[in-house]
Motif scaffolding. Structure first.
Motif, mmCIF file in Angstrom:
data_model
loop_
_atom_site.group_PDB
_atom_site.id
_atom_site.type_symbol
_atom_site.label_atom_id
_atom_site.label_comp_id
_atom_site.label_asym_id
_atom_site.label_seq_id
_atom_site.Cartn_x
_atom_site.Cartn_y
_atom_site.Cartn_z
ATOM 1 N N PRO A 73 0.865 -1.346 0.020
ATOM 2 C CA PRO A 73 -0.067 -0.153 0.088
ATOM 3 C C PRO A 73 0.829 1.165 0.123
ATOM 4 N N LEU A 74 2.066 1.139 0.264
ATOM 5 C CA LEU A 74 2.984 2.306 0.580
ATOM 6 C C LEU A 74 3.656 2.692 -0.798
ATOM 7 N N HIS A 113 2.394 5.602 -2.944
ATOM 8 C CA HIS A 113 2.853 6.809 -2.507
ATOM 9 C C HIS A 113 4.141 7.362 -2.731
ATOM 10 N N ARG A 114 5.003 6.523 -2.523
ATOM 11 C CA ARG A 114 6.450 6.435 -2.898
ATOM 12 C C ARG A 114 6.746 7.234 -4.409
ATOM 13 N N VAL A 136 6.807 10.860 -3.570
ATOM 14 C CA VAL A 136 8.156 11.212 -3.102
ATOM 15 C C VAL A 136 9.444 11.126 -4.028
ATOM 16 N N ARG A 194 12.584 13.871 -4.968
ATOM 17 C CA ARG A 194 14.068 13.316 -4.625
ATOM 18 C C ARG A 194 14.781 13.424 -5.944
ATOM 19 N N ASN A 232 16.927 3.377 2.346
ATOM 20 C CA ASN A 232 15.942 2.777 3.364
ATOM 21 C C ASN A 232 14.405 2.871 2.967
ATOM 22 N N GLN A 233 14.073 3.722 1.992
ATOM 23 C CA GLN A 233 12.583 3.733 1.520
ATOM 24 C C GLN A 233 12.404 2.408 0.621
ATOM 25 N N HIS A 259 13.784 -0.463 0.858
ATOM 26 C CA HIS A 259 13.608 -1.499 1.568
ATOM 27 C C HIS A 259 12.346 -1.669 2.477
ATOM 28 N N ALA A 260 12.180 -0.353 2.537
ATOM 29 C CA ALA A 260 10.809 -0.317 3.430
ATOM 30 C C ALA A 260 9.643 -0.664 2.688
ATOM 31 N N ASP A 280 7.133 -3.650 3.168
ATOM 32 C CA ASP A 280 5.646 -3.636 3.064
ATOM 33 C C ASP A 280 4.844 -4.419 1.950
ATOM 34 N N GLU A 295 25.670 5.768 10.363
ATOM 35 C CA GLU A 295 25.174 6.913 10.937
ATOM 36 C C GLU A 295 25.788 7.620 11.909
ATOM 37 N N TYR A 355 25.440 5.607 2.733
ATOM 38 C CA TYR A 355 25.350 4.202 2.401
ATOM 39 C C TYR A 355 24.151 3.990 1.537
ATOM 40 N N LEU A 359 6.494 8.246 4.422
ATOM 41 C CA LEU A 359 5.340 7.232 4.328
ATOM 42 C C LEU A 359 4.443 7.158 5.224
ATOM 43 N N HIS A 369 0.918 8.598 4.835
ATOM 44 C CA HIS A 369 0.008 7.871 3.822
ATOM 45 C C HIS A 369 -0.599 6.657 4.664
ATOM 46 N N ASN A 422 4.129 -5.715 9.471
ATOM 47 C CA ASN A 422 5.433 -5.449 8.355
ATOM 48 C C ASN A 422 5.566 -3.885 8.125
ATOM 49 N N GLN A 423 4.098 -3.082 8.051
ATOM 50 C CA GLN A 423 4.111 -1.811 7.433
ATOM 51 C C GLN A 423 4.435 -0.956 8.729
ATOM 52 N N ALA A 444 8.144 -1.165 8.320
ATOM 53 C CA ALA A 444 8.690 -0.496 7.159
ATOM 54 C C ALA A 444 8.624 1.011 7.458
ATOM 55 N N LEU A 479 11.704 1.914 9.186
ATOM 56 C CA LEU A 479 13.014 1.991 8.413
ATOM 57 C C LEU A 479 13.011 2.968 7.410
ATOM 58 N N ASP A 480 11.802 3.660 7.270
ATOM 59 C CA ASP A 480 11.648 4.873 6.353
ATOM 60 C C ASP A 480 12.073 6.154 7.223
#
Lengths: 401, 401
Positions: free
Chosen positions: A221-222, A225-226, A230, A234, A259-260, A262-263, A267, A287, A304, B222, B225, B259-260, B263, B266-267
């Motif tokens: 579902p995410l 939106h990305r 997003v 970017r 990171n997004q 992998h997010a 998801d 970090e 990274y 994310l 959303h 999972n979300q 996610a 992680l975001d």
């Protein structure tokens, strides 16, 4: 007369990730992406293509082993499209041009990095395939046009047709004719952009990116939106950061987008994991390194990024590479004398910068990071001399022993 | 006369996750959430509250160790609010009622599960605190009203005021007066809902959920959303699945929402990781178990969920628990005779169901999953007898030795 050409093509590592197709057969992406091309002096695919009327079918060898060219498959599509360009752009215009488009081809390709390194070889491989055929066929060399064809071999391959910083514009047409790569800036614009690849040991074979990304398209579902809200900003912001040589912004966007990616993989149903505990520890170390840098100067010094696997690629300015390798080998020790820096850096047994909190990660056992590759930004495909050919007189791959 | 009361309160584990506050002092969430209350026969916080005019200040002991009650802190807020209710609802209406709201209180609380188990004790702890004070103060027992106060101690504590399936309605008012817990269905509605907690060994201390969730609110593109477009429908769908006792839908939503949540963590920048490689392996095993079940019956049989840590909670129908424990101990072996099932299940050394692909995970070393807790859905806070008091005659915590 022998009709053949040999080229090499580079690996590229995305800062804005490609994840999801809107058309799986033409390989049209759901969002634009952007990458840095790495130096072929260190990592490359080399390909020789030869056309000959005596050949009875198109054949291809990868690292000496024959791969079956399946009808309607990705390799077959790339070869067919290149033959079509040969006919349209050369033979139809010049009646004296040899009818190479009617000959079968033999293709030998070789990656100078082990498959076991876990580095995606499909991008450099399809870029080398397409560029060697373009040279064989003496096509007008417009990398964006060739990228349309490389894209149909492997999406991210289209970005390996250029050096420097490269955007893959997603395009909107259903034909895919506006979904190609363009150069944002050449390697000469920011030659101090270096990369450190940390090859992470991983027992488990991850989900293939081809099937993984479509599962994300179908179930996350995410992701939408990305894609819509997003990535477009970017792409704009990181392109500007590159033109301004603003490493801080470049790095922050690169890390956030890794990171997004992998997010959205997480998801997905069932969820997809590419990073493991070692990958997470590398993130924690970088970090913390950046936290110390921001405290001193307000700016981060390293970025990274992780593709569809556990390996980290760390982008940084040349002046920070030694410090970063020292830090990485502190937490991820390497066997004695195993790392030889191609730029001549002398690396000790590892240390962290002043002010660094060593508790962010434990010291892992030797082999957790099973190799380090230090490289830098590089150029696009190179045409190589006849002496570099990978095919012998019979049109079969030379022994590489 | 001694004014005191002892109650116990349960742990709850969310299926729709709470992650993000719109008001950090009132603890108002950015989205509604929903949980299953676990049985206090196995996991509980027990709390005795005593009011006495001889006490000179409010004091609290957790597991025998005194905790400082900071002015304006969360414990202080809960105690103050409960005293206010005592005054408004009891003393102001009945002039003969003892003025307990003017006395200081001594509070002793005890969790029957080790903190090291990595189970969040703040939910059961604040629920027990609030319910023991409610009993001490003889307040009209409306759990939703009490949940408004428990929420200000720890957000998810509000859901531990009820048994069964519990929703925390986010509310919209800035006062927080409409942000409370309601029961979706009592435990008697679906008594075969069981849970298996896999306590996962983790070297690394993760980010606290309080600071982590606000970093997500501030930096994750994310999250918004998720809040606006994903959670509302999931709340509706899972509530219906619960009322219909539709395990398949309940499980699919539960896994997707776990999972979300991870996610969006992680975001976040820097990214937050709570699951480790063992957690990922548990997911892989449960997904494979469900794949086999779907192939046979079209429906999944287990649902994993992970809070802000590496521990898995696996929900399943009672009839599948034995099979699932056998499967878990196959991949995550337990020391001999270490697992005693409270329901009398006889567990062997581990096996997988027919058709299960064992390559989805390796066999981990003993201790990777350092404990298993088999429990089931349970009731809300219980008022206990005088013999259960945790305070001695002097109003100090009894020795628990």
């Amino acid at each position: 007369m022998v009709f053949q050409a040999t080229t090499s093509a580079p690996v590229n590592i995305a800062c804005i990730k490609y994840w999801g197709k809107r058309d799986t057969s033409l390989i049209l992406p759901t969002n634009s992406s952007l990458s840095v091309t790495l130096d072929q002096d260190h990592l490359r695919s080399t390909t020789t293509s030869r056309a000959d009327p005596s050949f009875t079918s198109d054949r291809l060898w990868l690292n000496g082993k024959e791969e079956i060219i399946k009808d309607g498959g990705r390799m077959s599509t790339c070869i067919k499209e290149m033959k079509r360009l040969r006919k349209e752009l050369v033979e139809d215009k010049d009646p004296n041009a040899p009818k190479l488009s009617t000959f079968s081809v033999h293709i030998a390709s070789y990656n100078n990095f082990p498959t076991a390194a876990g580095l995606a070889s499909s991008a450099s491989g399809f870029a080398a395939l397409v560029s060697s055929l373009a040279a064989l066929y003496t096509l007008p060399s417009n990398p964006s046009t060739l990228s349309l064809i490389a894209r149909q071999g492997s999406g991210s391959a289209c970005r390996s047709l250029f050096g420097g910083f490269v955007a893959w514009e997603q395009g909107t047409q259903s034909t895919g004719l506006d979904s190609f790569a363009v150069q944002v800036a050449p390697e000469s614009h920011w030659p101090t952009m270096h990369a450190l690849i940390c090859v992470v040991n991983d027992a488990k074979k991850g989900t293939s990116s081809t099937s993984g990304m479509q599962r994300t398209v179908e179930t996350s579902p995410l992701l939408q939106h990305r894609i819509k809200h997003v990535v477009p900003k970017r792409m704009e912001d990181i392109s500007k950061a590159i033109l301004d040589k603003d490493f801080d912004t470049f790095a922050r966007i690169t890390m956030a987008d890794s990171n997004q990616f992998h997010a959205v993989a997480l998801d997905t149903s069932p969820p997809i994991f590419y990073m493991n505990d070692v990958s997470r520890a590398i993130i924690a170390v970088v970090e913390e390194y950046n936290r110390v840098a921001v405290e001193k100067t307000g700016k981060v010094k390293a970025a990274y990024t992780f593709d569809a696997g556990p390996n980290a690629v760390i982008y940084t300015e040349q002046e920070n590479v030694k410090e970063i390798i020292e830090m990485i080998v502190k937490f991820f020790p390497q066997p004695p004398d195993s790392f030889k820096d191609p730029f001549g850096l002398q690396i000790g047994s590892g240390k962290v910068p002043e002010g660094f909190n060593e508790n962010v990660a434990k010291v892992w056992e030797v082999g957790s990071v099973k190799g380090l590759i230090h490289t830098k930004i590089g150029d696009g495909p190179r045409k190589l001399g006849e002496e570099e050919t990978l095919l012998n007189a019979e049109g079969l791959p030379k022994s590489l022993a």
